[in-house]
Enzyme design. Sequence first.
Site, mmCIF file in Angstrom:
data_model
loop_
_atom_site.group_PDB
_atom_site.id
_atom_site.type_symbol
_atom_site.label_atom_id
_atom_site.label_comp_id
_atom_site.label_asym_id
_atom_site.label_seq_id
_atom_site.Cartn_x
_atom_site.Cartn_y
_atom_site.Cartn_z
ATOM 1 N N LYS A 88 -7.203 5.013 -9.791
ATOM 2 C CA LYS A 88 -8.314 5.426 -8.942
ATOM 3 C C LYS A 88 -9.125 6.537 -9.620
ATOM 4 C CE LYS A 88 -6.136 2.592 -6.266
ATOM 5 N NZ LYS A 88 -6.523 1.425 -5.504
HETATM 6 C C1 LIG Z 1 -5.419 0.942 -4.455
HETATM 7 C C2 LIG Z 1 -5.916 0.575 -3.118
HETATM 8 C C3 LIG Z 1 -5.210 0.887 -1.963
HETATM 9 C C4 LIG Z 1 -3.825 1.439 -1.986
HETATM 10 O O1 LIG Z 1 -3.724 2.647 -2.621
HETATM 11 P P1 LIG Z 1 -2.279 3.248 -2.991
HETATM 12 O O2 LIG Z 1 -2.529 4.702 -3.123
HETATM 13 O O3 LIG Z 1 -1.866 2.604 -4.284
HETATM 14 O O4 LIG Z 1 -1.351 2.920 -1.881
HETATM 15 C C5 LIG Z 1 -5.790 0.599 -0.736
HETATM 16 N N1 LIG Z 1 -6.983 0.003 -0.653
HETATM 17 C C6 LIG Z 1 -7.687 -0.352 -1.741
HETATM 18 C C7 LIG Z 1 -9.020 -0.987 -1.572
HETATM 19 C C8 LIG Z 1 -7.166 -0.082 -3.015
HETATM 20 O O5 LIG Z 1 -7.860 -0.450 -4.093
#
Ligand SMILES: *Cc1c(COP(=O)(O)O)cnc(C)c1O
Length: 427
Positions: A205
């Site tokens: 992210k």
């Molecule tokens: C990565 C992601 C998540 C989950 O995030 P985590 O921190 O890995 O649990 C949720 N929604 C979207 C759209 C994502 O890309």
Amino acid sequence: MRKIALHGGTPILSRRFDANYPGALVMGAEEAAAASQVAMHRSPFRYYGVDLQHQVRRFEEDFSAYLGVPYVVGVTSCTAALHVAMKALEIGYGDKVAVPAFTFLATAGAVVASNAVPVFIDVDDRLNMDPEDLDRKLAADPEIRAVIVVHLLGVPADLDGLLAVAKRHGVPVVEDVAQSCGSSYRGKKCGSLGDIGVFSFQMNKIITSGEGGAVVTNDPRRFARAVRFHDQGIFRDKERYGIDSPDEEEAFAGLNYRMSEFTGAVVAEQLAKLDDVVRRMRAVHDTMVEHVSAMAPKLKLRLPIDADGVAGCSFGIQLPTAAEAQTMIAALNAENIVAYLLYEGKPLYLREIYQKRRSAEKHGFPYNYPFKVPLDYSDGNCPRTVDLGARTVFLPIVPTIDQLTAEAMAEGVATVYRVVCMSKSIS
Ligand SMILES: *Cc1c(COP(=O)(O)O)cnc(C)c1O
């Protein structure tokens, strides 16, 4: 015209740029010092310790100021944040939640983990949730009790349309900002416009502490429920927020999704770098938009509604056919320009876990609820996702790409496109 690498020419980039970890690529001494501070003071737990440094609290206060939202709670992931958001909204068995058909597993998975079931909404031209399909499905199905909007890969969804539709039908909106932290929509930060915003600080992210997440809201009651669900039903910071939430009346059984002080320390330092990360990625994104539009005006780009709000972590192009998208991907990768179909180019509901309605529970729970309107996970339910998913090619953007590389990438895209898709009209 230069010979493209797929046909034996020299790749336009001499090497592939850094992998798709925007925040991790700018991680360094600041994060190390903050994490070290937690260790040296022997206080890795957020609520008490030998010499508590209040790093999670620092992150929550900084993020609250950054977003312009009064209530923020750090959690362990965005999946946890989505679960917390569902319970803050009192979603559970017998409820349906609208989610976009084109998203990561977690968005719909958290709905199932909350004992509700997802209803999949088709995409618009930008591959984000389509307000018209949302309107249609909310009108047809009063069992839908909430909407989760996803801002896919840095490009905000059509919040004007989506929020108006949801409001008209009286359902709350969760913004899933996992892929777009730092993006904004008409001057407001994404995550601050809906009823609840959720964020991820996982490795891929925009900012990261390896794992981590946040839940944000303007609503004190929902915030109290969110805090309680993430911490065994307890709300330890009532005085900090001035929220009166008596335990006898408002407590319930919860879980543990508490953020550790190490995570809080690292993500607070990453947050301090967020604007710079976004500025650098946006510069690459805007350069590519400008140059590709000039060199290949017929190539359709994935452009945001509000050009100033894009996070810039991806560049999307739409090819006329799925076959051309595949050739484009092969040709771009040969140029050392990373390109791929997101989610295998397919709607989430076509995966086996939704086709077979699989959950971790017995007796088909939560799908076994006697819903009045049956679920539709058929191919034809979201035709635009099926179509656009397979012919939209994504190029990741990271903050370490410089201007010259951005221009070379743009030239690579335009050249490959002309050779792959327009060679007939050129020769
Ligand atoms: C990565 C992601 C998540 C989950 O995030 P985590 O921190 O890995 O649990 C949720 N929604 C979207 C759209 C994502 O890309």
